[in-house]
Every structure is written in structure tokens, then in C-alpha cells.
Design a protein around this motif. Structure first.
Motif, PDB file in Angstrom:
ATOM      1  N   VAL A  11      23.260  -5.700  10.140  1.00  0.00           N
ATOM      2  CA  VAL A  11      23.599  -6.208  11.474  1.00  0.00           C
ATOM      3  C   VAL A  11      22.336  -6.680  12.191  1.00  0.00           C
ATOM      4  O   VAL A  11      22.333  -7.728  12.851  1.00  0.00           O
ATOM      5  N   ALA A  12      21.254  -5.940  12.054  1.00  0.00           N
ATOM      6  CA  ALA A  12      19.992  -6.324  12.680  1.00  0.00           C
ATOM      7  C   ALA A  12      19.506  -7.669  12.136  1.00  0.00           C
ATOM      8  O   ALA A  12      19.076  -8.541  12.906  1.00  0.00           O
ATOM      9  N   GLU A  13      19.576  -7.866  10.846  1.00  0.00           N
ATOM     10  CA  GLU A  13      19.154  -9.144  10.256  1.00  0.00           C
ATOM     11  C   GLU A  13      20.089 -10.282  10.686  1.00  0.00           C
ATOM     12  O   GLU A  13      19.641 -11.383  10.981  1.00  0.00           O
ATOM     13  N   PHE A  14      21.387 -10.015  10.702  1.00  0.00           N
ATOM     14  CA  PHE A  14      22.373 -11.014  11.126  1.00  0.00           C
ATOM     15  C   PHE A  14      22.110 -11.437  12.573  1.00  0.00           C
ATOM     16  O   PHE A  14      21.994 -12.626  12.878  1.00  0.00           O
ATOM     17  N   VAL A  15      21.999 -10.463  13.464  1.00  0.00           N
ATOM     18  CA  VAL A  15      21.798 -10.754  14.890  1.00  0.00           C
ATOM     19  C   VAL A  15      20.428 -11.390  15.126  1.00  0.00           C
ATOM     20  O   VAL A  15      20.305 -12.384  15.856  1.00  0.00           O
ATOM     21  N   GLY A  16      19.396 -10.838  14.524  1.00  0.00           N
ATOM     22  CA  GLY A  16      18.048 -11.375  14.715  1.00  0.00           C
ATOM     23  C   GLY A  16      17.929 -12.823  14.261  1.00  0.00           C
ATOM     24  O   GLY A  16      17.372 -13.667  14.970  1.00  0.00           O
ATOM     25  N   THR A  17      18.454 -13.119  13.089  1.00  0.00           N
ATOM     26  CA  THR A  17      18.409 -14.501  12.586  1.00  0.00           C
ATOM     27  C   THR A  17      19.284 -15.401  13.444  1.00  0.00           C
ATOM     28  O   THR A  17      18.920 -16.546  13.720  1.00  0.00           O
ATOM     29  N   GLY A  18      20.434 -14.892  13.886  1.00  0.00           N
ATOM     30  CA  GLY A  18      21.315 -15.686  14.748  1.00  0.00           C
ATOM     31  C   GLY A  18      20.654 -16.035  16.067  1.00  0.00           C
ATOM     32  O   GLY A  18      20.705 -17.183  16.519  1.00  0.00           O
ATOM     33  N   VAL A  19      20.019 -15.067  16.694  1.00  0.00           N
ATOM     34  CA  VAL A  19      19.334 -15.325  17.968  1.00  0.00           C
ATOM     35  C   VAL A  19      18.187 -16.306  17.758  1.00  0.00           C
ATOM     36  O   VAL A  19      18.002 -17.248  18.550  1.00  0.00           O
ATOM     37  N   LEU A  20      17.417 -16.117  16.707  1.00  0.00           N
ATOM     38  CA  LEU A  20      16.319 -17.030  16.408  1.00  0.00           C
ATOM     39  C   LEU A  20      16.834 -18.460  16.225  1.00  0.00           C
ATOM     40  O   LEU A  20      16.309 -19.409  16.819  1.00  0.00           O
ATOM     41  N   THR A  21      17.880 -18.620  15.444  1.00  0.00           N
ATOM     42  CA  THR A  21      18.447 -19.948  15.203  1.00  0.00           C
ATOM     43  C   THR A  21      18.972 -20.570  16.491  1.00  0.00           C
ATOM     44  O   THR A  21      18.725 -21.745  16.772  1.00  0.00           O
ATOM     45  N   VAL A  45      10.895 -15.200  20.263  1.00  0.00           N
ATOM     46  CA  VAL A  45      12.093 -14.545  19.735  1.00  0.00           C
ATOM     47  C   VAL A  45      11.726 -13.604  18.594  1.00  0.00           C
ATOM     48  O   VAL A  45      12.248 -12.485  18.524  1.00  0.00           O
ATOM     49  N   ILE A  46      10.843 -14.028  17.720  1.00  0.00           N
ATOM     50  CA  ILE A  46      10.426 -13.158  16.603  1.00  0.00           C
ATOM     51  C   ILE A  46       9.796 -11.876  17.148  1.00  0.00           C
ATOM     52  O   ILE A  46      10.106 -10.779  16.673  1.00  0.00           O
ATOM     53  N   VAL A  47       8.958 -12.011  18.161  1.00  0.00           N
ATOM     54  CA  VAL A  47       8.339 -10.818  18.750  1.00  0.00           C
ATOM     55  C   VAL A  47       9.411  -9.918  19.362  1.00  0.00           C
ATOM     56  O   VAL A  47       9.439  -8.707  19.118  1.00  0.00           O
ATOM     57  N   GLY A  48      10.306 -10.505  20.141  1.00  0.00           N
ATOM     58  CA  GLY A  48      11.359  -9.722  20.784  1.00  0.00           C
ATOM     59  C   GLY A  48      12.286  -9.044  19.783  1.00  0.00           C
ATOM     60  O   GLY A  48      12.613  -7.856  19.911  1.00  0.00           O
ATOM     61  N   MET A  49      12.719  -9.794  18.783  1.00  0.00           N
ATOM     62  CA  MET A  49      13.621  -9.227  17.779  1.00  0.00           C
ATOM     63  C   MET A  49      12.903  -8.194  16.923  1.00  0.00           C
ATOM     64  O   MET A  49      13.506  -7.200  16.516  1.00  0.00           O
ATOM     65  N   LEU A  51      10.510  -6.222  17.960  1.00  0.00           N
ATOM     66  CA  LEU A  51      10.439  -5.007  18.782  1.00  0.00           C
ATOM     67  C   LEU A  51      11.798  -4.314  18.843  1.00  0.00           C
ATOM     68  O   LEU A  51      11.877  -3.092  18.819  1.00  0.00           O
ATOM     69  N   ALA A  52      12.857  -5.103  18.925  1.00  0.00           N
ATOM     70  CA  ALA A  52      14.194  -4.530  19.045  1.00  0.00           C
ATOM     71  C   ALA A  52      14.704  -3.974  17.715  1.00  0.00           C
ATOM     72  O   ALA A  52      15.296  -2.898  17.685  1.00  0.00           O
ATOM     73  N   PHE A  53      14.507  -4.714  16.633  1.00  0.00           N
ATOM     74  CA  PHE A  53      15.132  -4.360  15.358  1.00  0.00           C
ATOM     75  C   PHE A  53      14.151  -4.066  14.226  1.00  0.00           C
ATOM     76  O   PHE A  53      14.589  -3.732  13.130  1.00  0.00           O
ATOM     77  N   GLY A  54      12.872  -4.216  14.463  1.00  0.00           N
ATOM     78  CA  GLY A  54      11.892  -4.048  13.394  1.00  0.00           C
ATOM     79  C   GLY A  54      11.960  -2.685  12.711  1.00  0.00           C
ATOM     80  O   GLY A  54      11.854  -2.580  11.491  1.00  0.00           O
ATOM     81  N   ALA A  55      12.151  -1.654  13.493  1.00  0.00           N
ATOM     82  CA  ALA A  55      12.217  -0.302  12.920  1.00  0.00           C
ATOM     83  C   ALA A  55      13.491  -0.087  12.124  1.00  0.00           C
ATOM     84  O   ALA A  55      13.542   0.751  11.219  1.00  0.00           O
ATOM     85  N   VAL A  56      14.532  -0.882  12.421  1.00  0.00           N
ATOM     86  CA  VAL A  56      15.815  -0.726  11.732  1.00  0.00           C
ATOM     87  C   VAL A  56      15.819  -1.457  10.399  1.00  0.00           C
ATOM     88  O   VAL A  56      16.213  -0.914   9.375  1.00  0.00           O
ATOM     89  N   SER A  57      15.368  -2.732  10.414  1.00  0.00           N
ATOM     90  CA  SER A  57      15.524  -3.556   9.215  1.00  0.00           C
ATOM     91  C   SER A  57      14.225  -4.074   8.612  1.00  0.00           C
ATOM     92  O   SER A  57      14.246  -4.680   7.553  1.00  0.00           O
ATOM     93  N   GLY A  58      13.130  -3.892   9.282  1.00  0.00           N
ATOM     94  CA  GLY A  58      11.883  -4.473   8.797  1.00  0.00           C
ATOM     95  C   GLY A  58      11.577  -5.788   9.479  1.00  0.00           C
ATOM     96  O   GLY A  58      10.468  -6.299   9.391  1.00  0.00           O
ATOM     97  N   GLY A  59      12.551  -6.357  10.149  1.00  0.00           N
ATOM     98  CA  GLY A  59      12.349  -7.554  10.963  1.00  0.00           C
ATOM     99  C   GLY A  59      11.980  -8.803  10.191  1.00  0.00           C
ATOM    100  O   GLY A  59      11.066  -9.516  10.580  1.00  0.00           O
ATOM    101  N   HIS A  60      12.706  -9.117   9.128  1.00  0.00           N
ATOM    102  CA  HIS A  60      12.434 -10.347   8.384  1.00  0.00           C
ATOM    103  C   HIS A  60      12.947 -11.556   9.171  1.00  0.00           C
ATOM    104  O   HIS A  60      12.190 -12.479   9.424  1.00  0.00           O
ATOM    105  N   PHE A  61      14.224 -11.584   9.513  1.00  0.00           N
ATOM    106  CA  PHE A  61      14.895 -12.611  10.319  1.00  0.00           C
ATOM    107  C   PHE A  61      14.758 -14.033   9.779  1.00  0.00           C
ATOM    108  O   PHE A  61      14.935 -14.996  10.511  1.00  0.00           O
ATOM    109  N   ASN A  62      14.402 -14.168   8.516  1.00  0.00           N
ATOM    110  CA  ASN A  62      14.206 -15.489   7.917  1.00  0.00           C
ATOM    111  C   ASN A  62      14.295 -15.313   6.399  1.00  0.00           C
ATOM    112  O   ASN A  62      13.542 -14.526   5.834  1.00  0.00           O
TER     113      ASN A  62
END
Length: 160
Positions: A11-21, A45-49, A51-62
Motif C-alpha cells: 500500500v505504501a508503494e502504491f500510494v507513494g508512486t501514485g502521489v508522485l505521478t 514528493v519523494i522527500v515527503g513520501m 518520511l511518511a512511508f520510508g520505514a514501512v516499505s523502504g521508499g522506492h516509489f519508482n
């Protein structure tokens, strides 16, 4: 069965990539769509996501980041495939949301070919028609036709 932690990662990767896009598309389509501002928006957005999701998913978002980490064996194959799938779905959902919003605005502004010239929207014509029908005793259809004619020509004549 998927554990709660794994679902949270997806969910973190889905939301993070969606917000970035969504942010990149919105800024690139805006009047400030200069590449510098697109890059600043993407970085923010990468910084914000992260901070929000990095601990959950590693924060790839791409997907490119995920594939790069997979190629140097920092991510295993199955998690990399699932991450890329979640990221692609998130990006596709964001793209469809932006396209839907653009299409909805275009329909509103192009009602009967008058929207671009006058700035009139479908809601404006509907509200005008309802107000005229109430005030004049016309049917909604007659009032709507009068509103459309007035928007096109500036003349208000009711026939019938």
C-alpha cells in the motif's frame, strides 16, 4: 496469506508512486510546467513520501529504483516483482485520475461548443435554467434552451 506488514509495504508503494505521478503530471500540465519546477515538485514528493512511508516499505516509489536495487541484490526477486507491480498500479491509478479530471473539466467547458468562448459550464446553464423556470413558469427544457441561446448570442428570446 499476506501478513499485515507486507500489505502495508504494498500500500505504501502504491500510494507513494501514485502521489508522485499525480504531482508530476499536475505540475507539468500547469502554467508553471517548466522542467525545473517539475523536478522540484518530484523531489519534494519523494522527500515527503520517504518520511511518511520510508520505514514501512523502504521508499522506492519508482520501478527503476526497485529494479536497480534488485540488480545489485539488495531486494530479492519476488518482493521486487510485487513492488514493481504495486508501483505500476499506483502510477496507472494516478494517471487515470488526472485524465478523468481533465476530461471532466473539458466536458464542462465545452458544453454545446460554447464553454471555451464564454467560460460557461454545464452547471452554470443548469442553474440558470432552474432559476428561469422558477421565475418565469417555463419548463426546465425551455429555460435551458433560453440559457443556451443567451450564452451563444447574448439575446434572450423565448419561443413557444
Amino acid at each position: 496469506m499476506l501478513s499485515r506488514k507486507k500489505v502495508a509495504m504494498l500500500v505504501a508503494e502504491f500510494v507513494g508512486t501514485g502521489v508522485l505521478t499525480m504531482v508530476v503530471l499536475a505540475v507539468s500540465k500547469s502554467t508553471i510546467g517548466i522542467p525545473y519546477f517539475v523536478a522540484v515538485a518530484a523531489g519534494s514528493v519523494i522527500v515527503g513520501m520517504s518520511l511518511a512511508f520510508g520505514a514501512v516499505s523502504g521508499g522506492h516509489f519508482n520501478p527503476a529504483i526497485t529494479i536497480a536495487l534488485w540488480s545489485v541484490r539488495r531486494v530479492k526477486t519476488l518482493p521486487a516483482i510485487v513492488y514493481v507491480a504495486a508501483q505500476l498500479l499506483g502510477a496507472a491509478a494516478a494517471y487515470m485520475a488526472v485524465q478523468w479530471d481533465d476530461a471532466r473539466k473539458e466536458v464542462d467547458r465545452s458544453l454545446i461548443g460554447i464553454g471555451e468562448r464564454t467560460g460557461t459550464t454545464a452547471a452554470d446553464i443548469g442553474n440558470f435554467a432552474k432559476a428561469n423556470a422558477t421565475a418565469t413558469g417555463l419548463s426546465i427544457t425551455d429555460a435551458r434552451n433560453a440559457a443556451i441561446e443567451f450564452t451563444k448570442t447574448g439575446n434572450l428570446t423565448v419561443s413557444g
